[in-house]
Design a protein around this motif. Structure first.
Motif, PDB file in Angstrom:
ATOM      1  N   TRP A 138       0.398  -1.415   0.052  1.00  0.00           N
ATOM      2  CA  TRP A 138       0.207   0.284  -0.257  1.00  0.00           C
ATOM      3  C   TRP A 138       0.624   1.394  -0.267  1.00  0.00           C
ATOM      4  N   GLY A 139       0.903   1.890  -0.990  1.00  0.00           N
ATOM      5  CA  GLY A 139       1.714   3.393  -0.518  1.00  0.00           C
ATOM      6  C   GLY A 139       0.426   4.617  -1.530  1.00  0.00           C
ATOM      7  N   ARG A 140       0.723   5.552  -1.394  1.00  0.00           N
ATOM      8  CA  ARG A 140       0.733   6.839  -1.923  1.00  0.00           C
ATOM      9  C   ARG A 140       1.796   8.245  -2.694  1.00  0.00           C
ATOM     10  N   ILE A 141       1.519   8.260  -3.745  1.00  0.00           N
ATOM     11  CA  ILE A 141       2.610   9.457  -4.083  1.00  0.00           C
ATOM     12  C   ILE A 141       1.877  10.386  -4.655  1.00  0.00           C
ATOM     13  N   VAL A 142       2.113  11.714  -4.187  1.00  0.00           N
ATOM     14  CA  VAL A 142       1.177  12.674  -4.947  1.00  0.00           C
ATOM     15  C   VAL A 142       2.600  13.459  -5.473  1.00  0.00           C
ATOM     16  N   ALA A 143       2.205  14.518  -6.116  1.00  0.00           N
ATOM     17  CA  ALA A 143       3.146  15.523  -6.496  1.00  0.00           C
ATOM     18  C   ALA A 143       2.949  16.717  -6.945  1.00  0.00           C
ATOM     19  N   VAL A 144       3.217  17.948  -6.071  1.00  0.00           N
ATOM     20  CA  VAL A 144       2.673  18.871  -6.657  1.00  0.00           C
ATOM     21  C   VAL A 144       3.017  19.879  -7.523  1.00  0.00           C
ATOM     22  N   GLY A 145       2.523  19.652  -9.415  1.00  0.00           N
ATOM     23  CA  GLY A 145       2.885  20.434 -10.274  1.00  0.00           C
ATOM     24  C   GLY A 145       2.518  21.661 -10.595  1.00  0.00           C
ATOM     25  N   SER A 146       1.908  21.765 -11.460  1.00  0.00           N
ATOM     26  CA  SER A 146       1.981  23.454 -12.201  1.00  0.00           C
ATOM     27  C   SER A 146       0.499  23.464 -13.628  1.00  0.00           C
ATOM     28  N   SER A 147      -0.160  24.186 -13.455  1.00  0.00           N
ATOM     29  CA  SER A 147      -1.044  24.142 -15.043  1.00  0.00           C
ATOM     30  C   SER A 147      -0.136  24.487 -16.072  1.00  0.00           C
TER      31      SER A 147
ATOM     32  N   VAL B 156       0.211   6.312  -8.029  1.00  0.00           N
ATOM     33  CA  VAL B 156       1.788   7.604  -8.340  1.00  0.00           C
ATOM     34  C   VAL B 156       0.251   9.305  -9.203  1.00  0.00           C
ATOM     35  N   ASN B 157      -0.048   9.897  -8.597  1.00  0.00           N
ATOM     36  CA  ASN B 157      -0.756  10.717  -9.065  1.00  0.00           C
ATOM     37  C   ASN B 157      -0.071  12.357  -9.174  1.00  0.00           C
ATOM     38  N   MET B 158      -0.269  13.450 -10.129  1.00  0.00           N
ATOM     39  CA  MET B 158       0.164  14.803  -9.823  1.00  0.00           C
ATOM     40  C   MET B 158      -1.426  15.568 -10.249  1.00  0.00           C
ATOM     41  N   VAL B 159      -0.690  16.483  -9.039  1.00  0.00           N
ATOM     42  CA  VAL B 159      -2.323  17.955  -9.358  1.00  0.00           C
ATOM     43  C   VAL B 159      -1.247  19.331  -9.449  1.00  0.00           C
ATOM     44  N   LEU B 160      -2.080  19.378 -10.501  1.00  0.00           N
ATOM     45  CA  LEU B 160      -1.813  21.370 -10.628  1.00  0.00           C
ATOM     46  C   LEU B 160      -2.604  22.238 -10.554  1.00  0.00           C
ATOM     47  N   PRO B 161      -1.610  22.668  -9.882  1.00  0.00           N
ATOM     48  CA  PRO B 161      -2.462  23.813  -8.952  1.00  0.00           C
ATOM     49  C   PRO B 161      -2.495  24.580 -10.234  1.00  0.00           C
ATOM     50  N   GLY B 162      -3.411  25.651 -10.393  1.00  0.00           N
ATOM     51  CA  GLY B 162      -3.692  26.880 -11.677  1.00  0.00           C
ATOM     52  C   GLY B 162      -2.957  28.662 -10.969  1.00  0.00           C
TER      53      GLY B 162
ATOM     54  N   SER C  68      -8.238   3.906  -4.199  1.00  0.00           N
ATOM     55  CA  SER C  68      -7.920   3.702  -4.344  1.00  0.00           C
ATOM     56  C   SER C  68      -7.533   2.822  -5.769  1.00  0.00           C
ATOM     57  N   TYR C  69      -7.947   3.464  -6.886  1.00  0.00           N
ATOM     58  CA  TYR C  69      -8.312   2.721  -8.338  1.00  0.00           C
ATOM     59  C   TYR C  69      -8.014   4.060  -9.745  1.00  0.00           C
ATOM     60  N   VAL C  70      -7.469   5.213  -8.776  1.00  0.00           N
ATOM     61  CA  VAL C  70      -7.343   6.530  -9.592  1.00  0.00           C
ATOM     62  C   VAL C  70      -5.526   6.381  -9.140  1.00  0.00           C
ATOM     63  N   THR C  71      -4.897   6.057 -10.338  1.00  0.00           N
ATOM     64  CA  THR C  71      -3.215   6.364 -10.784  1.00  0.00           C
ATOM     65  C   THR C  71      -2.641   6.133 -12.237  1.00  0.00           C
ATOM     66  N   GLY C  72      -1.686   7.179 -11.933  1.00  0.00           N
ATOM     67  CA  GLY C  72      -0.895   7.913 -13.327  1.00  0.00           C
ATOM     68  C   GLY C  72      -1.776   8.869 -14.294  1.00  0.00           C
ATOM     69  N   GLN C  73      -2.982   9.732 -13.415  1.00  0.00           N
ATOM     70  CA  GLN C  73      -3.466  11.045 -13.619  1.00  0.00           C
ATOM     71  C   GLN C  73      -2.812  12.249 -12.468  1.00  0.00           C
ATOM     72  N   ILE C  74      -3.651  12.758 -14.040  1.00  0.00           N
ATOM     73  CA  ILE C  74      -2.906  14.412 -13.688  1.00  0.00           C
ATOM     74  C   ILE C  74      -4.426  14.905 -13.346  1.00  0.00           C
ATOM     75  N   THR C  75      -4.554  16.009 -12.358  1.00  0.00           N
ATOM     76  CA  THR C  75      -5.636  16.589 -11.797  1.00  0.00           C
ATOM     77  C   THR C  75      -5.635  17.943 -11.674  1.00  0.00           C
TER      78      THR C  75
END
Ligand code: NAP
Length: 261
Positions: A135-144, A181-187, A244-251
């Motif tokens: 079990w593991g969760r990785i989230v990166a803060v990216g950018s628009s 592993v997911n990435m979240v993009l701030p505007g 749990s079923y969300v991975t490889g996404q850019i939100t």
């Protein structure tokens, strides 16, 4: 909804202020223990005491300069042997504004070290414990800027594209280990960094800061800047058992800033 992260441990980079701090606080609110990373040890000490007192979780300050490769190597040893996080938030500062050309070697190297190489090493160090638990969760803060390059932020646009490629590749490699592993993009999220960028733009364009802020907010479909807490809620969901079923996404958390589908 039970997010299922009570008692788990999150390693939060860039946690002393802004978006990282809001994520750390939101995780603690859900009962997660947090390891807080940034350069300013004093700010981290204060935040850790505040979070532990408010939420009854363990909060550990861990001062590290992510642009210093030697410091990152020592930090990675602590991650593997001591922190063994369930969740990792990859985040740090951003490079100074500039066009694509004329950027010094120093800015390119330091920014790449902080935003890409350190993230790669820290992520590698966090993975063994996640794999051992399944079990593991990785989230990166990216950018628009990952989706739509931002004018005059060439270094950021360039490096964040590389980070997105690393994370997407990794997501497929570890999905079978129960790790997402997911990435979240701030505007445009209202933090010290956004304040610095608006001030630089005001100076460049010979306008007042208030004029720049008003025009910038008027351009957004939602007509206002976002708050760090609004960003943090999305990140915490992606860090939770519920996602749990969300991975490889850019939100995108951008109030509609990016106009493309
Ligand atoms: N706010 C926005 O609207 C927006 C939009 C697009 C992208 N982003 C990106 O999202 C990330 C977070 O943004 P933010 O607005 O929260 O920025 P911020 O307010 O400037 O906070 C950055 C955090 O990173 C830490 N940090 C900076 N350099 C570091 C280093 N060398 N080593 C370790 N920690 C370091 C800072 O703490 P110390 O100074 O104590 O080290 C601070 O905790 C940044 O990468 C930014 O470029 C933000």
């Amino acid at each position: 909804m039970d997010l299922g992260i009570k008692g788990k441990t999150a390693l939060v980079l860039g946690a002393s202020q802004g978006i990282g701090r809001a994520i750390a606080e939101a995780l603690a609110e859900e009962g997660a223990n947090v390891v807080l990373v940034a350069r300013n040890g004093e700010a981290l000490e204060g935040l850790a005491a505040d979070i532990a007192g408010k939420h009854g979780v363990e909060a550990t300050p861990c001062p590290v300069d992510l642009s210093d490769p030697l410091a990152v190597t020592a930090f990675c040893t602590r991650i593997e042997n001591e922190f063994k996080p369930d969740m990792l938030v990859n985040n740090a500062g951003g490079p100074p504004p500039s066009p694509s050309t004329g950027v010094s070697d120093e800015v390119w190297h330091n920014s790449t070290q902080m935003m890409l190489f350190s993230i790669v090493r820290v992520t590698e160090a966090a993975l063994p414990a996640m794999k051992a638990r399944g079990w593991g969760r990785i989230v990166a803060v990216g950018s628009s800027g990952v989706v739509q390059p931002i004018p005059n932020l060439a270094v950021s646009n360039t490096i964040r594209g590389a980070v997105a490629g690393f994370l997407k590749t990794l997501s497929a490699e570890v999905a079978g280990n129960g790790i997402t592993v997911n990435m979240v993009l701030p505007g445009k999220i209202e933090t010290a960094r956004l304040g610095r960028l608006d001030s630089a733009r005001a100076e460049r364009e010979g306008k007042s800061l208030e004029e720049v802020r008003a025009a910038s907010q008027a351009e957004l479909p939602i007509k206002r800047y976002g708050q760090p807490e609004e960003f943090a809620k999305v990140a915490v969901f992606l860090l939770s058992d519920a996602a749990s079923y969300v991975t490889g996404q850019i939100t995108r958390v951008d109030g509609g800033l990016i106009r493309s589908i």
